[in-house]
Write a protein that holds these residues in place. Structure first.
Motif: not given
Length: 132
Positions: A110-119, A121-129
């Motif tokens: 569960r913790r591995v999945r949570k860390i992956g989701l956060r990572q 989400n952070r990458l999606e924020k940096t991508k140009k839309r």
């Protein structure tokens, strides 16, 4: 219709309505002794001050704040022998680091999945839309 003719019409329309566009309205002055403000959910109420229990004997022998009724009293604590053993093994401190967890447990994955989701989400924020 050419551009000069169109722009001259816009100027004349703008001159006609300039008085309307520049007029401002101001809020009404607040009257003294006016009724209390009413929000969407009704009148605004004052916050209730909750008393804090300071009696040490009551803090040691009762679960303070467990009584939700007007009448009655808080739950009295029992001796430790009457509670199940797993209750005393519950981790109450800060969360364990990923390296400390067992890879064969649900908590680890569960913790591995949570860390992956956060990572992600952070990458999606940096991508140009891109607009389609």
């Amino acid at each position: 219709m050419n551009i000069q003719m169109f722009s001259s019409r816009l100027l004349t329309i703008g001159q006609r309505f300039s008085g309307l566009l520049l007029s401002r309205t101001y809020a009404k002055p607040v009257k003294k002794g006016a009724a209390p403000k009413v929000g969407k959910a009704g009148p605004i109420t004052e916050k209730i001050q909750i008393t804090v229990e300071k009696d040490t004997k009551k803090l040691v022998n009762y679960v303070c704040g467990s009584n939700i009724y007007v009448d009655g009293e808080d739950i009295k604590l029992k001796p430790e022998s009457e509670y199940p053993d797993w209750l005393w093994e519950i981790h109450t401190g800060p969360p364990k680091k990923l390296e400390e967890l067992d890879p064969n447990s649900k908590e680890y994955w569960r913790r591995v999945r949570k860390i992956g989701l956060r990572q992600n989400n952070r990458l999606e924020k940096t991508k140009k839309r891109r607009l389609v």
